[in-house]
Design a protein around this motif. Structure first.
Motif, PDB file in Angstrom:
ATOM      1  N   PHE A 162       6.786 -14.794 -12.340  1.00 48.75           N
ATOM      2  CA  PHE A 162       6.853 -13.923 -13.873  1.00 48.75           C
ATOM      3  C   PHE A 162       5.807 -13.200 -13.873  1.00 48.75           C
ATOM      4  CE2 PHE A 162       5.058 -13.216 -17.966  1.00 48.75           C
ATOM      5  CZ  PHE A 162       6.035 -12.731 -18.658  1.00 48.75           C
ATOM      6  N   PHE A 163       4.556 -13.239 -13.221  1.00 47.08           N
ATOM      7  CA  PHE A 163       3.509 -12.428 -13.458  1.00 47.08           C
ATOM      8  C   PHE A 163       3.680 -11.044 -12.327  1.00 47.08           C
ATOM      9  CE2 PHE A 163      -0.548 -10.691 -11.374  1.00 47.08           C
ATOM     10  CZ  PHE A 163      -0.998 -10.107 -12.434  1.00 47.08           C
ATOM     11  N   GLN A 169       7.738  -4.698 -11.357  1.00 44.41           N
ATOM     12  CA  GLN A 169       8.540  -3.784 -12.304  1.00 44.41           C
ATOM     13  C   GLN A 169       7.727  -2.873 -13.018  1.00 44.41           C
ATOM     14  OE1 GLN A 169      11.859  -3.818 -12.533  1.00 44.41           O
ATOM     15  NE2 GLN A 169      12.430  -3.345 -14.755  1.00 44.41           N
ATOM     16  N   TRP A 170       6.704  -3.123 -13.651  1.00 49.29           N
ATOM     17  CA  TRP A 170       5.919  -2.015 -14.417  1.00 49.29           C
ATOM     18  C   TRP A 170       5.289  -0.922 -13.300  1.00 49.29           C
ATOM     19  CZ3 TRP A 170       0.347  -1.052 -13.740  1.00 49.29           C
ATOM     20  CH2 TRP A 170      -0.139   0.068 -14.642  1.00 49.29           C
ATOM     21  N   LEU A 171       4.859  -1.315 -12.016  1.00 48.47           N
ATOM     22  CA  LEU A 171       4.503  -0.220 -10.924  1.00 48.47           C
ATOM     23  C   LEU A 171       5.817   0.652 -10.675  1.00 48.47           C
ATOM     24  CD1 LEU A 171       2.246  -2.235  -8.646  1.00 48.47           C
ATOM     25  CD2 LEU A 171       1.508  -0.637 -10.472  1.00 48.47           C
ATOM     26  N   ALA A 172       6.927  -0.086 -10.343  1.00 51.84           N
ATOM     27  CA  ALA A 172       8.125   0.872 -10.223  1.00 51.84           C
ATOM     28  C   ALA A 172       8.687   1.817 -11.125  1.00 51.84           C
ATOM     29  CB  ALA A 172       9.294  -0.254  -9.792  1.00 51.84           C
ATOM     30  N   ARG A 173       8.583   1.294 -12.459  1.00 52.01           N
ATOM     31  CA  ARG A 173       8.655   2.079 -13.853  1.00 52.01           C
ATOM     32  C   ARG A 173       7.938   3.162 -13.888  1.00 52.01           C
ATOM     33  NH1 ARG A 173      13.634   1.911 -16.236  1.00 52.01           N
ATOM     34  NH2 ARG A 173      14.125  -0.238 -16.620  1.00 52.01           N
TER      35      ARG A 173
END
Length: 367
Positions: A162-163, A169-173
């Motif tokens: 999860f972490f 996902q945050w970095l890719a966004r």
């Protein structure tokens, strides 16, 4: 008497075939939903790539088989007849449980199922043995330390997944959400190189370190040259991704498909014990009993041999890999489970598999 136990061993392998098929149907969502949901390729192409990964992973697997031999129970305190009862109960329960979940289109953990089935069967038989033998306690019969570590690893893996899933996902966004086509000119090669290197690292260096073909010299060489290998992989794949981008190839789809292959390979290598580990433990117990325990009898021959490391014959691994690939390509239940997972992540409206039901309510208004 040995004829009965030979039939039990044969029955365990028959159950293993069914378990392989229902297990793959259940776990297909783990390595297919990302590629299918992202539409990285046609469904048949994704199945083909995953099938190759499963077959290779199963054929090279051997490192996790000890869990079914002595990871939950203490075999040196159990007789041959008792071990066979535990293993038979585990396989019967596993096939029924996984098939029920698959029929409802609900994925579940095959590892959790196998571990707790072994734990439940061992606990039930341990209560009987403790009642009949004052010299033994539950701690002598159940491998509490190993069982606790396996259970904790299951829950910790969920938290870690999860972490890091949220972090990546945050970095890719941040990199690709706004004006991503403009940013791809200078970031796509770096992103593809890092992603591919990470996948190759876990697939080759971490994932295959316990494979049957790995010698101690090869393991030591990989361990001594890990930094050099990672650096070479990063440089090579960064250049390769940039070339693919210039050739108008979608690098994101390449990364997703490579990740699908790596996940399928890791799934087969890690979860194969959930499907054939128990029958192989029964087969090993039967061989030990017929070789050394015929004089003592099944109710007096202790299974200390299960404390040794597992040595799985190659033909069992290849056969299991072939069955898993067949189940992946032909099982309608696998496709149903994948559909459930993809539907949960869709952005558009659609029909819910497990929707809410409106209760009829009558309103009475008094005048």
């Amino acid at each position: 008497m040995e004829t009965i136990y030979l039939c039990i061993v044969i029955f365990l392998f028959v159950l293993a075939i069914f378990d392989l098929m229902v297990g793959v149907s259940n776990d297909a969502v783990n390595f297919l939903n990302s590629a299918v949901g992202a539409k990285a390729a046609s469904f048949k192409t994704v199945l083909f790539i995953a099938g190759i990964g499963i077959f290779i992973g199963a054929s090279l697997s051997n490192g996790m088989m000890d869990i079914a031999r002595h990871g939950i129970y203490q075999p040196e305190h159990f007789y041959f007849a008792e071990i066979m009862c535990i293993l038979l109960a585990v396989m019967l329960t596993d096939v029924v449980l996984l098939d029920v979940f698959n029929s409802m289109g609900m994925p579940t953990s095959t590892t959790v199922s196998m571990v707790f089935e072994l734990l439940g069967g061992t606990f039930a038989l341990a209560l009987i043995k403790v009642h009949n033998n004052d010299m033994l306690g539950l701690g002598d019969l159940i491998n509490t330390d190993k069982a606790l570590s396996v259970i904790m690893a299951i829950f910790v893996s969920v938290a870690i997944a999860f972490f890091f899933g949220m972090l990546v996902q945050w970095l890719a966004r941040i990199v690709f959400t706004f004006n991503y086509k403009k940013k791809m000119k200078y970031s796509i090669a770096l992103f593809g190189g890092i992603a591919t290197t990470a996948i190759i690292y876990f697939m080759l260096i971490k994932g295959l370190k316990d494979s049957s073909f790995m010698t101690s010299e090869a393991k030591q060489w990989v361990q001594d040259n890990t930094a050099m290998l990672i650096g070479c992989f990063f440089v090579f794949f960064t250049i390769l991704m940039q070339i693919l981008h210039w050739l108008k190839v979608n690098v994101f789809k390449v990364v997703v498909l490579l990740g699908t292959f790596a996940l399928a390979l890791a799934f087969a290598g890690n979860d194969l014990v959930n499907f054939i580990g128990v029958p192989l433990a029964g087969y090993s117990s039967f061989i030990d009993y017929t070789t050394n325990g015929m004089a003592a009898g099944p109710n007096d021959f202790l299974m200390s041999s299960l404390l040794g490391p597992a040595k799985t014959p190659w033909y069992f691994l290849i056969g299991a890999g072939a069955i898993m690939v067949y189940a992946l390509c032909t099982s309608k239940k696998a496709h149903n489970v994948i559909k459930t997972s993809v539907d949960l992540s869709r952005q558009d409206e659609g029909e819910e598999t497990f929707g809410s039901t409106q209760l009829p309510v009558r309103w009475y208004v008094s005048v």
